[in-house]
Write a protein that holds these residues in place. Sequence first.
Motif, PDB file in Angstrom:
ATOM      1  N   ALA A 100      92.325  89.347 129.619  1.00  0.00           N
ATOM      2  CA  ALA A 100      93.070  88.821 130.975  1.00  0.00           C
ATOM      3  C   ALA A 100      92.091  88.434 132.004  1.00  0.00           C
ATOM      4  CB  ALA A 100      94.088  89.818 131.617  1.00  0.00           C
ATOM      5  N   GLU A 101      91.008  89.360 132.225  1.00  0.00           N
ATOM      6  CA  GLU A 101      90.173  88.852 133.027  1.00  0.00           C
ATOM      7  C   GLU A 101      89.566  87.464 132.855  1.00  0.00           C
ATOM      8  OE1 GLU A 101      88.559  93.026 134.924  1.00  0.00           O
ATOM      9  OE2 GLU A 101      87.701  92.431 133.218  1.00  0.00           O
ATOM     10  N   GLN A 102      89.055  87.255 131.533  1.00  0.00           N
ATOM     11  CA  GLN A 102      88.518  86.151 130.988  1.00  0.00           C
ATOM     12  C   GLN A 102      89.246  84.856 131.262  1.00  0.00           C
ATOM     13  OE1 GLN A 102      86.421  86.869 127.162  1.00  0.00           O
ATOM     14  NE2 GLN A 102      87.159  84.790 126.446  1.00  0.00           N
ATOM     15  N   ALA A 103      90.603  85.113 131.126  1.00  0.00           N
ATOM     16  CA  ALA A 103      91.526  83.924 131.231  1.00  0.00           C
ATOM     17  C   ALA A 103      92.191  83.824 132.561  1.00  0.00           C
ATOM     18  CB  ALA A 103      92.785  84.272 130.172  1.00  0.00           C
ATOM     19  N   GLY A 104      91.519  84.759 133.464  1.00  0.00           N
ATOM     20  CA  GLY A 104      92.113  84.432 134.704  1.00  0.00           C
ATOM     21  C   GLY A 104      93.554  84.635 135.128  1.00  0.00           C
ATOM     22  N   VAL A 105      93.989  85.849 134.086  1.00  0.00           N
ATOM     23  CA  VAL A 105      95.342  86.444 134.344  1.00  0.00           C
ATOM     24  C   VAL A 105      95.182  87.652 135.296  1.00  0.00           C
ATOM     25  CG1 VAL A 105      97.198  87.077 133.357  1.00  0.00           C
ATOM     26  CG2 VAL A 105      96.033  85.360 132.258  1.00  0.00           C
ATOM     27  N   ASP A 106      95.712  87.534 136.474  1.00  0.00           N
ATOM     28  CA  ASP A 106      95.568  88.636 137.521  1.00  0.00           C
ATOM     29  C   ASP A 106      96.420  89.853 137.414  1.00  0.00           C
ATOM     30  OD1 ASP A 106      94.069  89.946 139.877  1.00  0.00           O
ATOM     31  OD2 ASP A 106      95.817  89.689 140.665  1.00  0.00           O
ATOM     32  N   ARG A 107      97.701  89.414 136.913  1.00  0.00           N
ATOM     33  CA  ARG A 107      98.679  90.467 136.928  1.00  0.00           C
ATOM     34  C   ARG A 107      98.775  91.371 135.868  1.00  0.00           C
ATOM     35  NH1 ARG A 107     100.647  94.539 139.173  1.00  0.00           N
ATOM     36  NH2 ARG A 107     102.950  94.876 139.678  1.00  0.00           N
ATOM     37  N   PHE A 108      98.600  92.808 135.771  1.00  0.00           N
ATOM     38  CA  PHE A 108      98.600  93.360 134.509  1.00  0.00           C
ATOM     39  C   PHE A 108      99.290  95.021 134.668  1.00  0.00           C
ATOM     40  CE2 PHE A 108      96.996  95.607 131.086  1.00  0.00           C
ATOM     41  CZ  PHE A 108      96.596  94.930 129.834  1.00  0.00           C
ATOM     42  N   LEU A 109     100.500  94.914 134.051  1.00  0.00           N
ATOM     43  CA  LEU A 109     101.148  96.143 133.904  1.00  0.00           C
ATOM     44  C   LEU A 109     101.382  96.883 132.651  1.00  0.00           C
ATOM     45  CD1 LEU A 109     102.874  94.226 135.798  1.00  0.00           C
ATOM     46  CD2 LEU A 109     104.746  96.023 135.592  1.00  0.00           C
ATOM     47  N   LEU A 110     100.798  98.285 132.724  1.00  0.00           N
ATOM     48  CA  LEU A 110     100.399  99.077 131.769  1.00  0.00           C
ATOM     49  C   LEU A 110     101.526 100.183 131.488  1.00  0.00           C
ATOM     50  CD1 LEU A 110      98.317  99.819 129.166  1.00  0.00           C
ATOM     51  CD2 LEU A 110      97.165 101.247 131.112  1.00  0.00           C
ATOM     52  N   ILE A 111     102.170 100.334 130.447  1.00  0.00           N
ATOM     53  CA  ILE A 111     103.129 101.582 130.127  1.00  0.00           C
ATOM     54  C   ILE A 111     102.036 102.565 129.580  1.00  0.00           C
ATOM     55  CG2 ILE A 111     105.176 102.438 129.190  1.00  0.00           C
ATOM     56  CD1 ILE A 111     105.754  99.744 130.951  1.00  0.00           C
ATOM     57  N   SER A 112     102.052 103.653 130.206  1.00  0.00           N
ATOM     58  CA  SER A 112     101.225 104.883 129.669  1.00  0.00           C
ATOM     59  C   SER A 112     102.201 105.939 129.436  1.00  0.00           C
ATOM     60  CB  SER A 112     100.379 105.278 130.977  1.00  0.00           C
ATOM     61  OG  SER A 112      99.684 106.257 130.825  1.00  0.00           O
ATOM     62  N   ALA A 113     101.798 107.371 129.747  1.00  0.00           N
ATOM     63  CA  ALA A 113     102.605 108.444 129.583  1.00  0.00           C
ATOM     64  C   ALA A 113     102.392 109.564 130.733  1.00  0.00           C
ATOM     65  CB  ALA A 113     102.221 109.079 128.420  1.00  0.00           C
ATOM     66  N   ILE A 114     103.626 110.083 131.249  1.00  0.00           N
ATOM     67  CA  ILE A 114     103.423 111.086 132.360  1.00  0.00           C
ATOM     68  C   ILE A 114     102.563 112.279 131.865  1.00  0.00           C
ATOM     69  CG2 ILE A 114     105.260 112.673 131.556  1.00  0.00           C
ATOM     70  CD1 ILE A 114     106.239 112.445 134.756  1.00  0.00           C
ATOM     71  N   GLY A 115     101.841 112.557 132.661  1.00  0.00           N
ATOM     72  CA  GLY A 115     100.656 113.619 132.318  1.00  0.00           C
ATOM     73  C   GLY A 115      99.437 112.930 131.910  1.00  0.00           C
ATOM     74  N   ALA A 116      99.215 111.880 131.349  1.00  0.00           N
ATOM     75  CA  ALA A 116      97.995 111.250 130.834  1.00  0.00           C
ATOM     76  C   ALA A 116      96.973 111.456 131.705  1.00  0.00           C
ATOM     77  CB  ALA A 116      98.310 109.956 130.696  1.00  0.00           C
ATOM     78  N   ASP A 117      97.109 111.557 133.052  1.00  0.00           N
ATOM     79  CA  ASP A 117      95.964 111.836 134.244  1.00  0.00           C
ATOM     80  C   ASP A 117      95.752 113.329 134.688  1.00  0.00           C
ATOM     81  OD1 ASP A 117      98.659 111.979 135.274  1.00  0.00           O
ATOM     82  OD2 ASP A 117      97.992 111.491 137.200  1.00  0.00           O
ATOM     83  N   LYS A 118      96.345 113.853 133.852  1.00  0.00           N
ATOM     84  CA  LYS A 118      96.118 115.553 134.008  1.00  0.00           C
ATOM     85  C   LYS A 118      95.677 116.164 132.547  1.00  0.00           C
ATOM     86  CE  LYS A 118      99.365 115.461 137.887  1.00  0.00           C
ATOM     87  NZ  LYS A 118      98.290 116.037 138.712  1.00  0.00           N
ATOM     88  N   ARG A 119      94.434 116.483 132.566  1.00  0.00           N
ATOM     89  CA  ARG A 119      93.914 116.893 131.271  1.00  0.00           C
ATOM     90  C   ARG A 119      94.439 118.293 130.962  1.00  0.00           C
ATOM     91  NH1 ARG A 119      88.611 114.692 132.536  1.00  0.00           N
ATOM     92  NH2 ARG A 119      87.793 113.113 131.172  1.00  0.00           N
ATOM     93  N   GLU A 120      94.493 119.017 132.008  1.00  0.00           N
ATOM     94  CA  GLU A 120      95.153 120.524 131.916  1.00  0.00           C
ATOM     95  C   GLU A 120      96.695 120.496 131.171  1.00  0.00           C
ATOM     96  OE1 GLU A 120      96.028 119.230 136.170  1.00  0.00           O
ATOM     97  OE2 GLU A 120      94.443 119.050 134.511  1.00  0.00           O
ATOM     98  N   ASN A 121      97.176 119.630 131.234  1.00  0.00           N
ATOM     99  CA  ASN A 121      98.640 119.391 130.527  1.00  0.00           C
ATOM    100  C   ASN A 121      98.801 118.903 129.395  1.00  0.00           C
ATOM    101  OD1 ASN A 121      99.461 120.871 132.989  1.00  0.00           O
ATOM    102  ND2 ASN A 121      99.941 118.918 134.002  1.00  0.00           N
TER     103      ASN A 121
END
Length: 214
Positions: A100-121
């Motif tokens: 996307a950066e290479q192609a100049g496409v700026d808007r990017f949405l990512l479906i992640s998962a709840i708790g992914a940012d909390k290693r302890e969980n």
Amino acid sequence: MKVLVVGANGQIGQKIVKHIQESEEHSPVAMVRKNEQKERLEKEWIDAVLANLEDSVDDLAKVLSGVDGVIFSAGSGGSTGADKTLLIDLDGAIKMMEAAEQAGVDRFLLISAIGADKRENWSEEIKSYYVAKYYADKALENSSLNYTIIRPGALVNEPGTGKVWASTDFEYGKVPREDVARVAVASLTAEPTYRKAFNLLSGETSIEEAVNRL
């Protein structure tokens, strides 16, 4: 906005494509791996492209020609091993960001998962999945892209209600895949979601209100 849906044949991806197609302001481009999937979509008057997240960044950038935004909802699935999870959910996601950066496409949405940012969980049973999501999220946050990271709770196939809880606060709960798809499409042009990660569960607030008051 012309939106490339990565993982368009997945359970959430199919719903995202449908809601984009039904919207008045966006049009979908479905990225799929198999020719029969592409042919089926084209019979429904949906633009589709063949590509694989194990392709090179240069090849993925070509798929983004003429595209204005990306929704990444791809995943290796529960039946694959840790190696495939890292190849698709992590490296595939990062390669698409680089494309996307290479192609100049700026808007990017990512479906992640709840708790992914909390290693302890993190659950030991699917730790590789959380590792992939954690580092893919970090890569997107550190990119030059105008990103949104959506971290849904436990995914269910119940009908969507159109009512959600969207917050940077952390809670456990569930959410229909249908509502995840609706939130992703609503977030495309909702400025309060720009360069932000948030958690998503079923709730009592309309989707439009929820994404606009983040």
